[in-house]
Write an enzyme that holds these catalytic residues in place. Structure first.
Site, PDB file in Angstrom:
ATOM      1  N   ARG A 243       0.868  -1.184   0.000  1.00  0.00           N
ATOM      2  CA  ARG A 243       0.000   0.000   0.000  1.00  0.00           C
ATOM      3  C   ARG A 243       0.902   1.231   0.000  1.00  0.00           C
ATOM      4  O   ARG A 243       2.075   1.149   0.352  1.00  0.00           O
ATOM      5  CB  ARG A 243      -0.883   0.003   1.249  1.00  0.00           C
ATOM      6  CG  ARG A 243      -1.873  -1.153   1.287  1.00  0.00           C
ATOM      7  CD  ARG A 243      -2.932  -0.906   2.341  1.00  0.00           C
ATOM      8  NE  ARG A 243      -3.741  -2.084   2.574  1.00  0.00           N
ATOM      9  CZ  ARG A 243      -4.791  -2.430   1.826  1.00  0.00           C
ATOM     10  NH1 ARG A 243      -5.164  -1.682   0.813  1.00  0.00           N
ATOM     11  NH2 ARG A 243      -5.480  -3.521   2.126  1.00  0.00           N
ATOM     12  N   GLY A 268      -7.691  -2.885  -6.147  1.00  0.00           N
ATOM     13  CA  GLY A 268      -9.013  -2.380  -5.795  1.00  0.00           C
ATOM     14  C   GLY A 268      -9.211  -0.933  -6.219  1.00  0.00           C
ATOM     15  O   GLY A 268      -8.552  -0.440  -7.155  1.00  0.00           O
ATOM     16  N   THR A 271      -6.009   1.247  -6.247  1.00  0.00           N
ATOM     17  CA  THR A 271      -5.143   0.842  -7.355  1.00  0.00           C
ATOM     18  C   THR A 271      -5.694   1.345  -8.682  1.00  0.00           C
ATOM     19  O   THR A 271      -4.940   1.799  -9.550  1.00  0.00           O
ATOM     20  CB  THR A 271      -5.056  -0.705  -7.398  1.00  0.00           C
ATOM     21  OG1 THR A 271      -4.628  -1.146  -6.112  1.00  0.00           O
ATOM     22  CG2 THR A 271      -4.095  -1.181  -8.454  1.00  0.00           C
ATOM     23  N   THR A 297     -10.641  -7.348  -5.307  1.00  0.00           N
ATOM     24  CA  THR A 297     -10.822  -7.025  -3.889  1.00  0.00           C
ATOM     25  C   THR A 297     -11.830  -7.984  -3.276  1.00  0.00           C
ATOM     26  O   THR A 297     -12.890  -8.232  -3.859  1.00  0.00           O
ATOM     27  CB  THR A 297     -11.250  -5.563  -3.623  1.00  0.00           C
ATOM     28  OG1 THR A 297     -11.599  -5.441  -2.246  1.00  0.00           O
ATOM     29  CG2 THR A 297     -12.405  -5.091  -4.469  1.00  0.00           C
ATOM     30  N   ILE A 298     -11.474  -8.502  -2.114  1.00  0.00           N
ATOM     31  CA  ILE A 298     -12.413  -9.390  -1.431  1.00  0.00           C
ATOM     32  C   ILE A 298     -13.662  -8.611  -1.022  1.00  0.00           C
ATOM     33  O   ILE A 298     -14.710  -9.185  -0.813  1.00  0.00           O
ATOM     34  CB  ILE A 298     -11.783 -10.059  -0.178  1.00  0.00           C
ATOM     35  CG1 ILE A 298     -11.289  -9.011   0.824  1.00  0.00           C
ATOM     36  CG2 ILE A 298     -10.673 -11.019  -0.588  1.00  0.00           C
ATOM     37  CD1 ILE A 298     -11.009  -9.582   2.203  1.00  0.00           C
ATOM     38  N   ASP A 299     -13.523  -7.274  -0.910  1.00  0.00           N
ATOM     39  CA  ASP A 299     -14.641  -6.451  -0.425  1.00  0.00           C
ATOM     40  C   ASP A 299     -15.784  -6.337  -1.436  1.00  0.00           C
ATOM     41  O   ASP A 299     -16.895  -5.964  -1.067  1.00  0.00           O
ATOM     42  CB  ASP A 299     -14.152  -5.037  -0.087  1.00  0.00           C
ATOM     43  CG  ASP A 299     -13.202  -5.018   1.084  1.00  0.00           C
ATOM     44  OD1 ASP A 299     -12.980  -6.083   1.672  1.00  0.00           O
ATOM     45  OD2 ASP A 299     -12.673  -3.933   1.412  1.00  0.00           O
ATOM     46  N   TYR A 450      -7.189 -12.196   8.228  1.00  0.00           N
ATOM     47  CA  TYR A 450      -6.518 -12.481   6.958  1.00  0.00           C
ATOM     48  C   TYR A 450      -6.799 -13.883   6.416  1.00  0.00           C
ATOM     49  O   TYR A 450      -6.466 -14.173   5.271  1.00  0.00           O
ATOM     50  CB  TYR A 450      -5.015 -12.241   7.109  1.00  0.00           C
ATOM     51  CG  TYR A 450      -4.732 -10.802   7.488  1.00  0.00           C
ATOM     52  CD1 TYR A 450      -4.963  -9.776   6.580  1.00  0.00           C
ATOM     53  CD2 TYR A 450      -4.304 -10.461   8.767  1.00  0.00           C
ATOM     54  CE1 TYR A 450      -4.751  -8.449   6.915  1.00  0.00           C
ATOM     55  CE2 TYR A 450      -4.080  -9.135   9.119  1.00  0.00           C
ATOM     56  CZ  TYR A 450      -4.305  -8.131   8.185  1.00  0.00           C
ATOM     57  OH  TYR A 450      -4.112  -6.827   8.515  1.00  0.00           O
ATOM     58  N   MET A 451      -7.423 -14.738   7.259  1.00  0.00           N
ATOM     59  CA  MET A 451      -7.688 -16.098   6.763  1.00  0.00           C
ATOM     60  C   MET A 451      -8.660 -16.113   5.582  1.00  0.00           C
ATOM     61  O   MET A 451      -8.630 -17.026   4.763  1.00  0.00           O
ATOM     62  CB  MET A 451      -8.221 -16.970   7.900  1.00  0.00           C
ATOM     63  CG  MET A 451      -7.142 -17.237   8.935  1.00  0.00           C
ATOM     64  SD  MET A 451      -7.795 -17.983  10.391  1.00  0.00           S
ATOM     65  CE  MET A 451      -7.951 -19.649   9.839  1.00  0.00           C
ATOM     66  N   VAL A 452      -9.516 -15.088   5.497  1.00  0.00           N
ATOM     67  CA  VAL A 452     -10.486 -15.089   4.399  1.00  0.00           C
ATOM     68  C   VAL A 452      -9.873 -14.669   3.063  1.00  0.00           C
ATOM     69  O   VAL A 452     -10.493 -14.821   2.009  1.00  0.00           O
ATOM     70  CB  VAL A 452     -11.745 -14.214   4.684  1.00  0.00           C
ATOM     71  CG1 VAL A 452     -12.428 -14.635   5.970  1.00  0.00           C
ATOM     72  CG2 VAL A 452     -11.417 -12.739   4.695  1.00  0.00           C
TER      73      VAL A 452
HETATM   74  N1  LIG Z   1      -6.311   8.323  -5.605  1.00  0.00           N
HETATM   75  C1  LIG Z   1      -5.187   7.640  -5.857  1.00  0.00           C
HETATM   76  N2  LIG Z   1      -4.368   8.034  -6.842  1.00  0.00           N
HETATM   77  C2  LIG Z   1      -3.231   7.357  -7.124  1.00  0.00           C
HETATM   78  N3  LIG Z   1      -2.850   6.232  -6.462  1.00  0.00           N
HETATM   79  C3  LIG Z   1      -3.637   5.791  -5.466  1.00  0.00           C
HETATM   80  C4  LIG Z   1      -4.840   6.467  -5.111  1.00  0.00           C
HETATM   81  N4  LIG Z   1      -5.413   5.806  -4.091  1.00  0.00           N
HETATM   82  C5  LIG Z   1      -4.605   4.761  -3.816  1.00  0.00           C
HETATM   83  N5  LIG Z   1      -3.541   4.757  -4.643  1.00  0.00           N
HETATM   84  C6  LIG Z   1      -2.445   3.788  -4.643  1.00  0.00           C
HETATM   85  O1  LIG Z   1      -2.968   2.516  -5.018  1.00  0.00           O
HETATM   86  C7  LIG Z   1      -2.362   1.491  -4.262  1.00  0.00           C
HETATM   87  C8  LIG Z   1      -3.410   0.612  -3.640  1.00  0.00           C
HETATM   88  O2  LIG Z   1      -4.372   1.391  -2.907  1.00  0.00           O
HETATM   89  P1  LIG Z   1      -5.125   0.805  -1.627  1.00  0.00           P
HETATM   90  O3  LIG Z   1      -4.122   0.475  -0.590  1.00  0.00           O
HETATM   91  O4  LIG Z   1      -6.198   1.757  -1.276  1.00  0.00           O
HETATM   92  O5  LIG Z   1      -5.678  -0.584  -2.097  1.00  0.00           O
HETATM   93  P2  LIG Z   1      -6.853  -0.960  -3.098  1.00  0.00           P
HETATM   94  O6  LIG Z   1      -6.354  -0.959  -4.484  1.00  0.00           O
HETATM   95  O7  LIG Z   1      -8.030  -0.090  -2.834  1.00  0.00           O
HETATM   96  O8  LIG Z   1      -7.134  -2.473  -2.703  1.00  0.00           O
HETATM   97  P3  LIG Z   1      -7.836  -3.042  -1.383  1.00  0.00           P
HETATM   98  O9  LIG Z   1      -9.164  -3.533  -1.819  1.00  0.00           O
HETATM   99  O10 LIG Z   1      -6.960  -4.119  -0.947  1.00  0.00           O
HETATM  100  O11 LIG Z   1      -7.944  -1.927  -0.402  1.00  0.00           O
HETATM  101  C9  LIG Z   1      -1.458   2.150  -3.233  1.00  0.00           C
HETATM  102  O12 LIG Z   1      -0.113   1.995  -3.637  1.00  0.00           O
HETATM  103  C10 LIG Z   1      -1.912   3.584  -3.231  1.00  0.00           C
HETATM  104  O13 LIG Z   1      -0.855   4.483  -2.968  1.00  0.00           O
HETATM  105  O1  LIG Z   2      -4.070  -5.465   4.387  1.00  0.00           O
HETATM  106  P1  LIG Z   2      -4.482  -4.494   5.399  1.00  0.00           P
HETATM  107  O2  LIG Z   2      -3.737  -3.214   5.219  1.00  0.00           O
HETATM  108  O3  LIG Z   2      -4.463  -4.999   6.780  1.00  0.00           O
HETATM  109  O4  LIG Z   2      -5.988  -4.072   5.071  1.00  0.00           O
HETATM  110  C1  LIG Z   2      -7.139  -4.725   5.460  1.00  0.00           C
HETATM  111  C2  LIG Z   2      -8.247  -4.253   4.550  1.00  0.00           C
HETATM  112  O5  LIG Z   2      -8.029  -4.769   3.269  1.00  0.00           O
HETATM  113  C3  LIG Z   2      -9.168  -5.467   2.818  1.00  0.00           C
HETATM  114  O6  LIG Z   2      -8.955  -6.831   3.042  1.00  0.00           O
HETATM  115  C4  LIG Z   2      -9.361  -5.245   1.333  1.00  0.00           C
HETATM  116  O7  LIG Z   2      -9.662  -3.922   1.079  1.00  0.00           O
HETATM  117  C5  LIG Z   2     -10.303  -4.925   3.672  1.00  0.00           C
HETATM  118  O8  LIG Z   2     -11.380  -5.812   3.774  1.00  0.00           O
HETATM  119  C6  LIG Z   2      -9.600  -4.676   4.971  1.00  0.00           C
HETATM  120  O9  LIG Z   2     -10.242  -3.625   5.674  1.00  0.00           O
END
Ligand SMILES: Nc1ncnc2c1ncn2[C@@H]1O[C@H](COP(=O)(O)OP(=O)(O)OP(=O)(O)O)[C@@H](O)[C@H]1O
Ligand SMILES: O=P(O)(O)OC[C@H]1O[C@](O)(CO)[C@@H](O)[C@@H]1O
Ligand SMILES: [Mg+2]
Length: 527
Positions: A243, A268, A271, A297-299, A450-452
């Site tokens: 992240r 997600g 990303t 994304t699992i969400d 994290y098991m899910v």
């Molecule tokens: N608005 C944005 N613009 C550019 N990059 C972003 C933005 N939001 C998030 N990112 C980048 O995207 C990557 C992933 O973001 P994030 O940690 O929110 O996970 P995600 O893709 O939403 O997946 P998850 O469902 O696991 O949360 C990170 O490296 C973050 O810095």
């Molecule tokens: O991997 P981390 O940073 O502990 O984040 C957990 C979050 O990531 C997710 O698994 C996916 O967005 C969410 O359900 C949860 O809130």
């Protein structure tokens, strides 16, 4: 009063059950002193929810105008048009090198022209298939007051007959970002397989998410069919995830320096926002780069699509936790099983795991407010369940009931809010409550965290991953960029990333699915 709703998600108007989903930024005009609201510009009297203005395209819908539907559809067409490298370059396509036909003509040439397995650029899939006869129909998503049928077409995914890259010259990169999710390895594997089928030889993996583009010491990993052949047998990401580090400009400098032509981004909401920013920056610099995302994304909280990969598997794993809670509760005297399930901003995992397990008495999600104490509170209902059936199971989504807790104000490296722990809070509240009223209660709390998600994809996710990964490559070869490869209304399509990142998708409390969940649990309203 004009309320700007920067979202493409369904939003609830002043009247329950009336949901609008024109996927664009909307301005809702409402008079602050009356229930009858007016459309500001036209002074037409109608409920506020029906005054819709598409600000992004500057098209205002006036439903008295007989051509409003045509205007809506023209606007829709523009919104869902797929950005392409041909928008900035005058490129000549070449015949595709992707063919599944192994038969060869007597001369030895592949009989590509005869093969009709390609998707035409004008092929479309319908995003919505239900015709709601009234805004009061369950889960209705209406555009106008009569809930008229309006076709909402999106672009069909798949291999095109003509492509915009010379496979031999292509360097393709894959990156996985955000949290882990079942199926990441399946998608990486399919992207590599498909690229090789086109004839691409230079394929690399970027380690540890976007970080791999700028963190010193992180080197790209050469990928091949042989190397990734078995990676789907394990969960996690073969490439690693991370992240934080949203440094678009540095990332694009790096893309340029490494001479990457195609970038496949698995992740997600965050990303996808990052992928779109990279796509925009590449355009600004006039780079011939295709950025294609695959929604992970699992969400399951990404707009417009049926589901994201990993969600099904997470639900299946969550079911195991619920089953354990059920067995513990069932076997204890006045047992209460409590399970907390992931979901940063939506209750999809909790709702689906509750539905699929059939063992949950109370399902709590962030989209539906609840109280714990008082006559209508959850605790009173648990008392009732202990009295009537002797035990019970509660499933709570991690983002539920945040209004009952103190906010930490903290965020993770990506800027996501770190939620307060509703599971621990409820465990304590339940214990204290039953102690106070002098009723024995044996509380068993399970937080599978994290098991899910740290597991291998199940069969249905594995198939989804296969198709989405393959289509991502077809999309890149077709010249598209700034798109995501997904499933909508059971069909595989491409959507512009901009349309799916306007807001997180959330459970619609008026949907049939939530109502089915309530029917299954038998829970009352808790507020
Ligand atoms: N608005 C944005 N613009 C550019 N990059 C972003 C933005 N939001 C998030 N990112 C980048 O995207 C990557 C992933 O973001 P994030 O940690 O929110 O996970 P995600 O893709 O939403 O997946 P998850 O469902 O696991 O949360 C990170 O490296 C973050 O810095
Ligand atoms: O991997 P981390 O940073 O502990 O984040 C957990 C979050 O990531 C997710 O698994 C996916 O967005 C969410 O359900 C949860 O809130
Ligand atoms: Mg996210």
């Amino acid at each position: 009063m004009a309320t700007s709703l920067k979202t493409s998600s369904t939003f609830c108007s002043t009247q329950q059950n009336r949901w609008l989903q024109p996927t664009r930024d909307l301005i809702l005009h409402s008079s602050s002193h009356s229930n009858v609201k007016q459309c500001k510009s036209k002074k037409i009297k109608r409920p506020a929810s029906l005054c819709v203005k598409a600000t992004s395209s500057k098209v205002e819908l006036d439903f008295n105008d007989p051509s409003w539907k045509q205007k809506f559809q023209e606007d829709w067409e523009k919104q869902f048009n797929l950005p392409s490298i041909t928008d900035i370059y005058d490129l000549k396509p070449r015949p595709t090198t992707f063919s599944l036909k192994k038969n060869r003509t007597p001369t030895g040439d592949e009989n590509v022209d005869m093969w009709n397995g390609y998707v035409n650029n004008d092929d479309r899939a319908l995003l919505k298939v239900i015709k709601y006869s009234s805004p009061t129909s369950a889960g209705a998503e209406c555009i106008d007051p009569d809930c008229s049928w309006v076709e909402q077409w999106v672009h069909r995914a798949g291999p095109r007959k003509e492509i915009y890259y010379e496979p031999e010259e292509v360097k393709a990169a894959i990156v996985t970002c955000g949290g882990l999710c079942p199926g990441l390895n399946d998608v990486i594997r399919q992207i590599v397989f498909t690229l090789e089928t086109y004839g691409v030889k230079n394929i690399v993996g970027i380690p540890f998410g976007y970080r791999g583009f700028f963190e010193k010491g992180l080197k790209e990993m050469p990928l091949s069919r042989r190397l990734v052949e078995n990676i789907n047998l394990n969960g996690g990401s073969f490439l690693g995830v991370s992240r934080g580090g949203a440094k678009t400009s540095e990332i694009v400098d790096n893309i340029q320096a490494r001479r990457i032509d195609m970038l496949f981004v698995l992740g997600g909401n965050g990303t996808h926002a990052g992928a779109n920013a990279i796509h925009e920056e590449c355009r600004k610099r006039k780079l011939k780069v295709s950025v294609v995302a695959v929604p992970k994304t699992i969400d399951n909280d990404i707009l417009l699509m049926d589901k994201t990969f990993g969600f099904d598997t997470a639900v299946e794993e969550a079911q195991r936790a619920i089953n354990s809670a059920y067995i513990e509760a069932r076997s204890a005297y006045h047992g209460i099983g409590l399970v907390k399930l992931m979901g940063r901003s939506s209750g999809f995992i909790a709702m689906h795991a509750s539905l699929s397990s059939g063992q949950v008495d109370v399902c709590l999600i962030p989209e539906v407010p609840f109280t714990l104490d008082g006559e209508l509170g959850v605790l009173g209902h648990l008392e009732h369940l202990l009295k009537t059936k002797g035990f019970c199971v509660v499933c709570v989504a991690e983002a539920a009931g945040q209004d009952l807790l103190q906010k930490s104000g903290a965020t993770d490296a990506s800027g996501n809010v770190i939620l307060s722990d509703i599971g621990v809070h409820m465990q304590q509240k339940i214990k204290t409550h039953f102690k106070d009223i002098g009723v024995p209660a044996d509380v068993k709390y399970i937080d599978p965290t994290y098991m899910v998600r740290a597991c291998r994809a199940n069969a249905s996710d594995a198939i989804l991953c296969t198709v989405l990964g393959q289509n991502a490559v077809h999309g890149a070869f077709a010249g598209f960029s700034g798109i995501t490869s997904c499933i909508c209304n059971t069909h595989y399509v491409y959507l512009p990333i901009t349309e799916v990142i306007k807001a997180p998708k959330r459970v619609n409390p008026n949907s049939r699915m939530w109502h089915r969940c309530l029917t299954s649990t038998g829970q009352p309203d808790f507020h």
